[in-house]
Design a protein around this motif. Sequence first.
Motif, PDB file in Angstrom:
ATOM      1  N   MET A 118       0.851  -1.187  -0.063  1.00 34.76           N
ATOM      2  CA  MET A 118       0.206  -0.006   0.081  1.00 34.76           C
ATOM      3  C   MET A 118       0.921   1.222   0.068  1.00 34.76           C
ATOM      4  SD  MET A 118      -3.065   1.098   2.706  1.00 34.76           S
ATOM      5  CE  MET A 118      -1.906   0.857   4.174  1.00 34.76           C
ATOM      6  N   LEU A 119       1.876   1.155   1.014  1.00 34.31           N
ATOM      7  CA  LEU A 119       2.648   2.546   0.963  1.00 34.31           C
ATOM      8  C   LEU A 119       3.548   2.772  -0.446  1.00 34.31           C
ATOM      9  CD1 LEU A 119       3.871   2.431   4.424  1.00 34.31           C
ATOM     10  CD2 LEU A 119       2.245   3.639   3.778  1.00 34.31           C
ATOM     11  N   ILE A 120       3.858   1.503  -1.001  1.00 29.92           N
ATOM     12  CA  ILE A 120       4.625   1.623  -2.069  1.00 29.92           C
ATOM     13  C   ILE A 120       3.935   2.357  -3.384  1.00 29.92           C
ATOM     14  CG2 ILE A 120       5.880   0.271  -3.974  1.00 29.92           C
ATOM     15  CD1 ILE A 120       6.707  -1.570  -1.736  1.00 29.92           C
ATOM     16  N   LEU A 121       2.749   1.778  -3.370  1.00 31.98           N
ATOM     17  CA  LEU A 121       1.723   2.167  -4.480  1.00 31.98           C
ATOM     18  C   LEU A 121       1.444   3.718  -4.243  1.00 31.98           C
ATOM     19  CD1 LEU A 121      -0.893  -0.789  -4.694  1.00 31.98           C
ATOM     20  CD2 LEU A 121       0.756   0.155  -6.324  1.00 31.98           C
ATOM     21  N   LEU A 122       0.959   4.159  -3.130  1.00 41.60           N
ATOM     22  CA  LEU A 122       0.976   5.498  -2.911  1.00 41.60           C
ATOM     23  C   LEU A 122       2.141   6.501  -3.123  1.00 41.60           C
ATOM     24  CD1 LEU A 122      -1.333   5.129   0.507  1.00 41.60           C
ATOM     25  CD2 LEU A 122      -2.097   5.701  -1.936  1.00 41.60           C
ATOM     26  N   LEU A 123       3.348   5.926  -2.769  1.00 41.18           N
ATOM     27  CA  LEU A 123       4.543   6.788  -2.982  1.00 41.18           C
ATOM     28  C   LEU A 123       4.783   6.987  -4.548  1.00 41.18           C
ATOM     29  CD1 LEU A 123       6.924   5.086  -0.065  1.00 41.18           C
ATOM     30  CD2 LEU A 123       6.126   7.604  -0.479  1.00 41.18           C
ATOM     31  N   LEU A 124       4.405   6.040  -5.315  1.00 33.62           N
ATOM     32  CA  LEU A 124       4.675   5.664  -6.763  1.00 33.62           C
ATOM     33  C   LEU A 124       3.828   6.638  -7.517  1.00 33.62           C
ATOM     34  CD1 LEU A 124       4.853   1.762  -7.974  1.00 33.62           C
ATOM     35  CD2 LEU A 124       6.551   3.629  -7.923  1.00 33.62           C
ATOM     36  N   VAL A 125       2.529   6.860  -6.787  1.00 36.62           N
ATOM     37  CA  VAL A 125       1.481   8.045  -7.311  1.00 36.62           C
ATOM     38  C   VAL A 125       2.184   9.371  -7.270  1.00 36.62           C
ATOM     39  CG1 VAL A 125      -0.649   9.323  -6.782  1.00 36.62           C
ATOM     40  CG2 VAL A 125      -0.388   6.741  -6.919  1.00 36.62           C
ATOM     41  N   ARG A 126       3.080   9.507  -6.075  1.00 33.48           N
ATOM     42  CA  ARG A 126       3.762  10.548  -5.891  1.00 33.48           C
ATOM     43  C   ARG A 126       4.806  11.204  -6.971  1.00 33.48           C
ATOM     44  NH1 ARG A 126       4.088  14.246  -1.486  1.00 33.48           N
ATOM     45  NH2 ARG A 126       5.957  15.319  -1.419  1.00 33.48           N
ATOM     46  N   VAL A 127       5.380  10.235  -7.256  1.00 37.15           N
ATOM     47  CA  VAL A 127       6.327  10.194  -8.327  1.00 37.15           C
ATOM     48  C   VAL A 127       6.054   9.885  -9.937  1.00 37.15           C
ATOM     49  CG1 VAL A 127       8.583   9.229  -8.907  1.00 37.15           C
ATOM     50  CG2 VAL A 127       7.913   9.287  -6.578  1.00 37.15           C
ATOM     51  N   PHE A 128       5.167   8.991 -10.290  1.00 41.10           N
ATOM     52  CA  PHE A 128       4.759   8.643 -11.364  1.00 41.10           C
ATOM     53  C   PHE A 128       3.247   8.894 -11.570  1.00 41.10           C
ATOM     54  CE2 PHE A 128       8.228   5.788 -10.559  1.00 41.10           C
ATOM     55  CZ  PHE A 128       9.286   6.249 -11.410  1.00 41.10           C
ATOM     56  N   HIS A 146      -0.717   3.728  12.402  1.00 40.34           N
ATOM     57  CA  HIS A 146      -1.003   2.902  11.339  1.00 40.34           C
ATOM     58  C   HIS A 146      -1.859   3.271  10.287  1.00 40.34           C
ATOM     59  CE1 HIS A 146      -1.308  -1.373  10.025  1.00 40.34           C
ATOM     60  NE2 HIS A 146      -2.378  -1.039   9.324  1.00 40.34           N
ATOM     61  N   VAL A 147      -2.931   4.203  10.492  1.00 44.44           N
ATOM     62  CA  VAL A 147      -3.547   4.778   9.646  1.00 44.44           C
ATOM     63  C   VAL A 147      -2.952   6.143   9.145  1.00 44.44           C
ATOM     64  CG1 VAL A 147      -5.784   5.697   9.170  1.00 44.44           C
ATOM     65  CG2 VAL A 147      -5.604   3.825  10.474  1.00 44.44           C
ATOM     66  N   ALA A 148      -2.060   6.970   9.788  1.00 47.22           N
ATOM     67  CA  ALA A 148      -1.929   8.079   9.527  1.00 47.22           C
ATOM     68  C   ALA A 148      -0.823   8.385   8.445  1.00 47.22           C
ATOM     69  CB  ALA A 148      -1.347   8.979  10.821  1.00 47.22           C
ATOM     70  N   ILE A 149       0.166   7.232   8.248  1.00 49.45           N
ATOM     71  CA  ILE A 149       0.703   7.257   7.367  1.00 49.45           C
ATOM     72  C   ILE A 149       0.453   7.139   5.897  1.00 49.45           C
ATOM     73  CG2 ILE A 149       3.098   6.202   6.320  1.00 49.45           C
ATOM     74  CD1 ILE A 149       3.730   5.215   9.128  1.00 49.45           C
ATOM     75  N   PRO A 150      -0.486   6.089   5.650  1.00 46.95           N
ATOM     76  CA  PRO A 150      -0.777   6.361   4.100  1.00 46.95           C
ATOM     77  C   PRO A 150      -2.113   7.380   4.032  1.00 46.95           C
ATOM     78  CG  PRO A 150      -1.822   4.674   5.627  1.00 46.95           C
ATOM     79  CD  PRO A 150      -0.681   4.986   6.411  1.00 46.95           C
ATOM     80  N   ALA A 151      -2.660   7.841   4.985  1.00 42.81           N
ATOM     81  CA  ALA A 151      -3.851   9.012   4.938  1.00 42.81           C
ATOM     82  C   ALA A 151      -2.834  10.305   4.476  1.00 42.81           C
ATOM     83  CB  ALA A 151      -4.507   9.055   6.352  1.00 42.81           C
ATOM     84  N   ALA A 152      -1.655  10.451   5.404  1.00 43.45           N
ATOM     85  CA  ALA A 152      -0.908  11.666   4.772  1.00 43.45           C
ATOM     86  C   ALA A 152      -0.483  11.807   3.346  1.00 43.45           C
ATOM     87  CB  ALA A 152       0.295  11.923   5.734  1.00 43.45           C
ATOM     88  N   LEU A 153      -0.344  10.354   2.892  1.00 41.52           N
ATOM     89  CA  LEU A 153       0.114  10.396   1.327  1.00 41.52           C
ATOM     90  C   LEU A 153      -1.003  10.709   0.441  1.00 41.52           C
ATOM     91  CD1 LEU A 153       2.415   7.269   1.449  1.00 41.52           C
ATOM     92  CD2 LEU A 153       3.308   9.522   1.252  1.00 41.52           C
ATOM     93  N   ILE A 154      -2.199  10.303   1.203  1.00 42.34           N
ATOM     94  CA  ILE A 154      -3.461  10.431   0.231  1.00 42.34           C
ATOM     95  C   ILE A 154      -3.766  11.938   0.287  1.00 42.34           C
ATOM     96  CG2 ILE A 154      -5.958   9.973  -0.002  1.00 42.34           C
ATOM     97  CD1 ILE A 154      -5.344   7.033   1.106  1.00 42.34           C
ATOM     98  N   PHE A 155      -3.729  12.512   1.447  1.00 42.11           N
ATOM     99  CA  PHE A 155      -4.042  14.103   1.590  1.00 42.11           C
ATOM    100  C   PHE A 155      -2.925  14.765   0.626  1.00 42.11           C
ATOM    101  CE2 PHE A 155      -3.278  18.012   3.857  1.00 42.11           C
ATOM    102  CZ  PHE A 155      -4.713  18.464   4.011  1.00 42.11           C
ATOM    103  N   ASP A 156      -1.733  14.469   0.515  1.00 38.52           N
ATOM    104  CA  ASP A 156      -0.735  15.154  -0.343  1.00 38.52           C
ATOM    105  C   ASP A 156      -1.143  15.182  -1.859  1.00 38.52           C
ATOM    106  OD1 ASP A 156       1.742  16.907  -0.443  1.00 38.52           O
ATOM    107  OD2 ASP A 156       2.211  14.863  -1.369  1.00 38.52           O
ATOM    108  N   GLN A 157      -2.010  14.049  -2.374  1.00 35.90           N
ATOM    109  CA  GLN A 157      -2.320  13.989  -3.607  1.00 35.90           C
ATOM    110  C   GLN A 157      -2.820  15.248  -4.428  1.00 35.90           C
ATOM    111  OE1 GLN A 157      -4.477  10.229  -4.066  1.00 35.90           O
ATOM    112  NE2 GLN A 157      -2.621   9.026  -3.444  1.00 35.90           N
ATOM    113  N   PRO A 158      -3.957  15.930  -4.151  1.00 37.19           N
ATOM    114  CA  PRO A 158      -4.467  15.976  -2.908  1.00 37.19           C
ATOM    115  C   PRO A 158      -5.776  15.112  -2.973  1.00 37.19           C
ATOM    116  CG  PRO A 158      -4.990  17.979  -3.801  1.00 37.19           C
ATOM    117  CD  PRO A 158      -4.103  17.118  -4.939  1.00 37.19           C
ATOM    118  N   ASP A 159      -6.390  14.377  -1.945  1.00 34.67           N
ATOM    119  CA  ASP A 159      -7.560  13.789  -2.044  1.00 34.67           C
ATOM    120  C   ASP A 159      -7.994  13.852  -0.459  1.00 34.67           C
ATOM    121  OD1 ASP A 159      -9.918  12.327  -2.216  1.00 34.67           O
ATOM    122  OD2 ASP A 159      -8.622  10.602  -3.203  1.00 34.67           O
ATOM    123  N   LEU A 160      -8.808  14.735  -0.229  1.00 38.25           N
ATOM    124  CA  LEU A 160      -9.440  15.151   1.118  1.00 38.25           C
ATOM    125  C   LEU A 160     -10.464  13.919   1.484  1.00 38.25           C
ATOM    126  CD1 LEU A 160      -9.622  16.742   3.743  1.00 38.25           C
ATOM    127  CD2 LEU A 160     -11.297  18.400   2.595  1.00 38.25           C
TER     128      LEU A 160
END
Length: 366
Positions: free
Chosen positions: A81-91, A146-160
């Motif tokens: 999950m974290l890798i996929l969300l980080l890939l969104v940030r880059v690609f 546990h929830v805050a890390i992926p939630a922060a990555l999603i918030f940054d997309q941004p996707d409130l």
Amino acid sequence: MEAKGILRRFDLVLAVTTLVLVVFGILMIASATQDAIDDDIIRRVRDQINYAIIGFIAIVVMATIDYRLLGGISIWLYAVMLILLLLVRVFGVEGAGGAQRWLNIGIRIQPSEIGKIILIITLSQHLADRYQNLGQLSAVFRSLAHVAIPAALIFDQPDLGTTIVFLFIWAVMIWSAGFRLRHIAMFVTVGLVLLPIVFTQLEGYQRSRIELFINPDSDPDAAYNIDQALISIGSGGVLGKGYAVGPQNTGRFLRVRHTDFIFSVIAHEFGMVGGIAVIGLLSLVLSRILKGAREASDPLGSMICYGVAAMIFFQSVVSIGMNLALLPVTGLTLPFVSSGGTSLLFTMVGIGLVQSVIARRRRINI
């Protein structure tokens, strides 16, 4: 447990209700996209059918997989999950409004939708592993982290909207797990205090949506969609204008009607009866999932069911609420009904997870 035995223990009411909602959603998307000239809009019905077929296959496959095996690899699922969300940030691929939420792997996928299901599995295992220590405040902090890390990555997309879904799933699951109410109240209070700070970090269009909800007269142009949604719902009356002939729909007065405002199309063409019927079907889905949670053979299964129910409930309430101008527009889909391939597919994966729990429920409840 053999596959045939699992299928015999399927919750048929849940399966059939899901089928009805998905088929009805495809019909409504077809109505909302009739006479479209944009290639992306034209493909919506075909794509929704394809994802629905894959989704029903996924329900069967997920039901045959023991959910406890998924719990056993939760750390790896969390990493994915974290890798996929980080890939969104880059690609990541930008969509409407400039939001960077998708990955293009031949087809466009939205990792945050995948993340909802992974979060439910991994948080369920996290809570199940600490089931005897849930009264401790430190356990609340660990679950929130546990929830805050992926939630922060999603918030940054941004996707409130999806960020709030993650936090709502967390709140429901820790409450269901038995966390003390005073601990939950403390976190809610802290969250309310931090709201002004969070508001300053929102994108301009996100702040505008909230400000528009508070004061609709502040920007009449931006309020157009909400006004047309209310006109659509009100003009539908009791029985509606009829399938695919509602003037608000065919005249294209209602924008993004195949996604954000599909409930308005339903109420316009099928009236109050149609709107209540959809709400009733979603309520039936939730009641069967909650029944599965009560009858689950272990805390992990129960938590998975509560997590899936929280996801479907919250998205349904927000989607319908924004159509009725009771909540700000967030872009969340109406589960099973709105156009959105990844959303539909992984909501159905969630139903498959629930079926896996139900198939292995306590024998006394069969």
